[in-house]
Scaffold this motif. Sequence first.
Motif, PDB file in Angstrom:
ATOM      1  N   ALA A  24      -3.090   5.274   5.320  1.00 17.45           N
ATOM      2  CA  ALA A  24      -4.502   5.559   5.044  1.00 17.45           C
ATOM      3  C   ALA A  24      -5.064   4.538   4.055  1.00 17.45           C
ATOM      4  CB  ALA A  24      -4.659   6.977   4.499  1.00 17.45           C
ATOM      5  N   ALA A  25      -4.297   4.208   3.034  1.00 19.31           N
ATOM      6  CA  ALA A  25      -4.740   3.211   2.044  1.00 19.31           C
ATOM      7  C   ALA A  25      -4.812   1.819   2.673  1.00 19.31           C
ATOM      8  CB  ALA A  25      -3.795   3.209   0.847  1.00 19.31           C
TER       9      ALA A  25
ATOM     10  N   CYS B 291       0.820   0.124  10.598  1.00 18.17           N
ATOM     11  CA  CYS B 291      -0.348   1.015  10.543  1.00 18.17           C
ATOM     12  C   CYS B 291      -1.413   0.691  11.584  1.00 18.17           C
ATOM     13  CB  CYS B 291      -0.960   1.001   9.134  1.00 18.17           C
ATOM     14  SG  CYS B 291       0.173   1.465   7.833  1.00 18.17           S
TER      15      CYS B 291
ATOM     16  N   TYR C 247       0.832  -1.196   0.000  1.00  9.50           N
ATOM     17  CA  TYR C 247       0.000   0.000   0.000  1.00  9.50           C
ATOM     18  C   TYR C 247       0.870   1.251   0.000  1.00  9.50           C
ATOM     19  CZ  TYR C 247      -3.807  -3.169   0.904  1.00  9.50           C
ATOM     20  OH  TYR C 247      -4.716  -4.178   0.776  1.00  9.50           O
TER      21      TYR C 247
ATOM     22  N   ASN D  14      -5.273   1.110   5.856  1.00 10.11           N
ATOM     23  CA  ASN D  14      -6.349   1.070   6.845  1.00 10.11           C
ATOM     24  C   ASN D  14      -7.739   1.017   6.228  1.00 10.11           C
ATOM     25  OD1 ASN D  14      -4.393   3.083   9.046  1.00 10.11           O
ATOM     26  ND2 ASN D  14      -4.857   0.922   9.301  1.00 10.11           N
ATOM     27  N   LYS D  15      -7.867   1.332   4.954  1.00  7.93           N
ATOM     28  CA  LYS D  15      -9.162   1.148   4.286  1.00  7.93           C
ATOM     29  C   LYS D  15      -9.490  -0.331   4.167  1.00  7.93           C
ATOM     30  CE  LYS D  15      -9.295   5.419   1.654  1.00  7.93           C
ATOM     31  NZ  LYS D  15      -9.263   6.031   0.331  1.00  7.93           N
ATOM     32  N   VAL D  16      -8.466  -1.160   3.993  1.00  9.36           N
ATOM     33  CA  VAL D  16      -8.651  -2.606   3.865  1.00  9.36           C
ATOM     34  C   VAL D  16      -8.488  -3.307   5.213  1.00  9.36           C
ATOM     35  CG1 VAL D  16      -7.820  -4.686   2.693  1.00  9.36           C
ATOM     36  CG2 VAL D  16      -7.825  -2.497   1.484  1.00  9.36           C
ATOM     37  N   TYR D  17      -7.526  -2.856   5.997  1.00 12.24           N
ATOM     38  CA  TYR D  17      -7.239  -3.418   7.321  1.00 12.24           C
ATOM     39  C   TYR D  17      -7.381  -2.284   8.341  1.00 12.24           C
ATOM     40  CZ  TYR D  17      -5.082  -6.971   4.358  1.00 12.24           C
ATOM     41  OH  TYR D  17      -4.856  -7.925   3.402  1.00 12.24           O
ATOM     42  N   PRO D  18      -8.599  -2.022   8.840  1.00 17.85           N
ATOM     43  CA  PRO D  18      -8.856  -0.845   9.676  1.00 17.85           C
ATOM     44  C   PRO D  18      -7.976  -0.719  10.924  1.00 17.85           C
ATOM     45  CG  PRO D  18     -10.908  -1.915   9.070  1.00 17.85           C
ATOM     46  CD  PRO D  18      -9.801  -2.808   8.613  1.00 17.85           C
TER      47      PRO D  18
END
Length: 86
Positions: free
Chosen positions: A34-35, A83, A30, A37-41
Amino acid sequence: MSLRSLTCVPLAACVLLLAVPAQAAQPKKYKNCAALNKVYPHGVGKPGARDKSQDERVTNFRVNRAVYNLNKGKDRDKDGIACEKL
């Protein structure tokens, strides 16, 4: 419609459905947290990782060695979780 064309359509649909999850399972690097965390919050970590935070520790991150290895540069505190966030 012939019998041959009737059996070909469901077979093609099955092959297509089986191919999609295999592509989705490919580990990805990624661009930033931020990118990711969109998939893995809550972040992604390697097996056995523990959050080093002094406050509330993140325990609900996704364990995935392949994704972590591609994104370990985003693990600022070097605790094995990239992240992480609550």
